[in-house]
Motif scaffolding. Structure first.
Motif, PDB file in Angstrom:
ATOM      1  N   PRO A  41     -27.785   8.431  21.921  1.00  0.00           N
ATOM      2  CA  PRO A  41     -27.312   9.385  20.894  1.00  0.00           C
ATOM      3  C   PRO A  41     -28.250  10.541  20.534  1.00  0.00           C
ATOM      4  O   PRO A  41     -27.972  11.278  19.661  1.00  0.00           O
ATOM      5  N   ILE A  43     -31.759  10.437  19.660  1.00  0.00           N
ATOM      6  CA  ILE A  43     -32.274  10.482  18.411  1.00  0.00           C
ATOM      7  C   ILE A  43     -33.459  11.375  18.478  1.00  0.00           C
ATOM      8  O   ILE A  43     -34.328  11.125  19.260  1.00  0.00           O
ATOM      9  N   HIS A 114     -27.561   7.475  12.456  1.00  0.00           N
ATOM     10  CA  HIS A 114     -26.918   7.110  13.499  1.00  0.00           C
ATOM     11  C   HIS A 114     -26.439   5.574  13.667  1.00  0.00           C
ATOM     12  O   HIS A 114     -27.669   4.904  13.315  1.00  0.00           O
ATOM     13  N   VAL A 116     -26.330   2.514  15.933  1.00  0.00           N
ATOM     14  CA  VAL A 116     -26.478   2.052  17.285  1.00  0.00           C
ATOM     15  C   VAL A 116     -26.888   0.508  17.093  1.00  0.00           C
ATOM     16  O   VAL A 116     -27.481  -0.268  16.678  1.00  0.00           O
ATOM     17  N   TRP A 141     -21.874   8.439   8.624  1.00  0.00           N
ATOM     18  CA  TRP A 141     -22.790   8.167   9.894  1.00  0.00           C
ATOM     19  C   TRP A 141     -22.655   9.501  10.556  1.00  0.00           C
ATOM     20  O   TRP A 141     -21.565  10.323  10.581  1.00  0.00           O
ATOM     21  N   ARG A 142     -23.767   9.698  11.433  1.00  0.00           N
ATOM     22  CA  ARG A 142     -23.674  10.913  12.271  1.00  0.00           C
ATOM     23  C   ARG A 142     -23.306  10.775  13.790  1.00  0.00           C
ATOM     24  O   ARG A 142     -22.768  11.459  14.464  1.00  0.00           O
ATOM     25  N   SER A 143     -23.383   9.605  14.275  1.00  0.00           N
ATOM     26  CA  SER A 143     -22.632   9.161  15.382  1.00  0.00           C
ATOM     27  C   SER A 143     -22.734   7.431  15.647  1.00  0.00           C
ATOM     28  O   SER A 143     -23.499   6.945  14.923  1.00  0.00           O
ATOM     29  N   THR A 145     -23.159   4.595  18.392  1.00  0.00           N
ATOM     30  CA  THR A 145     -23.374   4.105  19.802  1.00  0.00           C
ATOM     31  C   THR A 145     -23.153   2.670  19.797  1.00  0.00           C
ATOM     32  O   THR A 145     -24.073   2.090  19.378  1.00  0.00           O
ATOM     33  N   HIS A 201     -19.819   5.899  22.582  1.00  0.00           N
ATOM     34  CA  HIS A 201     -20.464   7.113  22.008  1.00  0.00           C
ATOM     35  C   HIS A 201     -19.297   7.611  21.219  1.00  0.00           C
ATOM     36  O   HIS A 201     -18.512   8.323  21.926  1.00  0.00           O
ATOM     37  N   VAL A 203     -18.592  10.631  18.046  1.00  0.00           N
ATOM     38  CA  VAL A 203     -19.242  11.776  17.192  1.00  0.00           C
ATOM     39  C   VAL A 203     -17.935  12.209  16.350  1.00  0.00           C
ATOM     40  O   VAL A 203     -17.086  12.426  16.991  1.00  0.00           O
TER      41      VAL A 203
END
Length: 273
Positions: A41, A43, A114, A116, A141-143, A145, A201, A203
């Motif tokens: 991601p 980070i 994020h 993960v 959430w931003r991404s 994974t 992943h 987005v």
């Protein structure tokens, strides 16, 4: 030797941990692989990460070493002492929550994080749909994974016309971009699962205007629930769906897997018009 440098195999042995089949646990011991997953991601130092099912803390440690501030939710209390050691070793940049991730209110607890996680296979899809659903967009959430069985990962990124394309593909792709970042061989886990895994992943993107997530869900549930049938048969149970398809120019003699994500979005928008 500090907790941050101790081999994970030794941490597991020292705490007497074994992977729980009931909790869908499979541990990854390879620190280089864990560092690669943590890097997906992109980070930045000090960014917040939300991790589900950290187990003995292999991926957690990789995220902390990458500079993240981690909030981790773990159901298995056997793993808590090992995770507490990690928190101490990394200046308490790790916040631990003992509980069920399906019941966590993430927008309140970890906004802007994020996600993960090496998700337990038995709850992975349910958690993904939880994070994708709802009217709030952009999401908290931003991404994402996330580790899945490779078969599930392929469904997430599948294109129309393929056997893997279905409800999950549309649920992700109508307002997100998704890619398979890497595959993970079963031999990377202890114990090895029966299947190959993959890291996906995701987005968030722009949500198409005038589309209700619930309407889109109802449409795809009806159509892909009977994917061998033509749309004229599978959608007739939804009031107005066939008329909406006629208005937007969708041939109802096609099957669900042939209709693009944009086509499903257009149909949902028209159904709510």
């Amino acid at each position: 030797m500090t907790e941050s440098s101790e081999p994970l195999r030794d941490v597991i042995a020292r705490h007497g941990l074994t992977a729980s089949k009931a909790l869908g646990q499979n541990f990854i011991l390879d620190r280089q692989l864990l560092a690669r997953i943590a890097a997906v991601p992109g980070i930045r130092e000090g960014e917040r990460v939300y991790e589900v099912g950290p187990g003995p803390g292999g991926l957690t440690r990789a995220l902390l070493e990458a500079g993240a501030k981690v909030t981790a939710v773990e159901r298995d209390r056997r793993c808590i002492p090992a995770l507490e050691e990690l928190s101490d070793a990394f200046a308490h940049r790790l916040q631990l929550i003992e509980g069920d991730a399906l019941r966590i209110d993430e927008p309140e607890m970890v906004p802007g994080a994020h996600v993960v996680a090496n998700l337990p296979y038995n709850v992975g899809t349910a958690l993904l749909l939880k994070w994708l659903s709802g009217d709030m967009w952009p999401p908290w959430w931003r991404s994402l994974t996330l580790m899945f069985q490779k078969e599930v990962a392929e469904r997430i990124v599948a294109s129309p016309g393929s056997d893997a394309y279905g409800r999950l593909s549309v649920a992700v792709q109508w307002r997100c971009a998704a890619r398979i970042a890497m595959t993970v061989n079963r031999s990377s886990f202890v114990p090895p699962p029966k299947v190959t895994s993959a890291i996906v992943h995701i987005v968030p993107g722009e949500q198409p205007a005038g589309v209700s997530p619930r309407t889109l869900e109802r449409l795809t549930e009806a159509a892909f629930g009977q994917r061998r049938k033509m749309l004229r048969s599978s959608l007739k149970q939804l009031d107005g769906a066939l008329k909406a398809a006629e208005i937007v120019g969708i041939d109802t003699q096609r099957r669900a897997e042939t209709l693009s994500v944009a086509g499903w979005v257009s149909l949902a928008r028209q159904l709510d018009a």
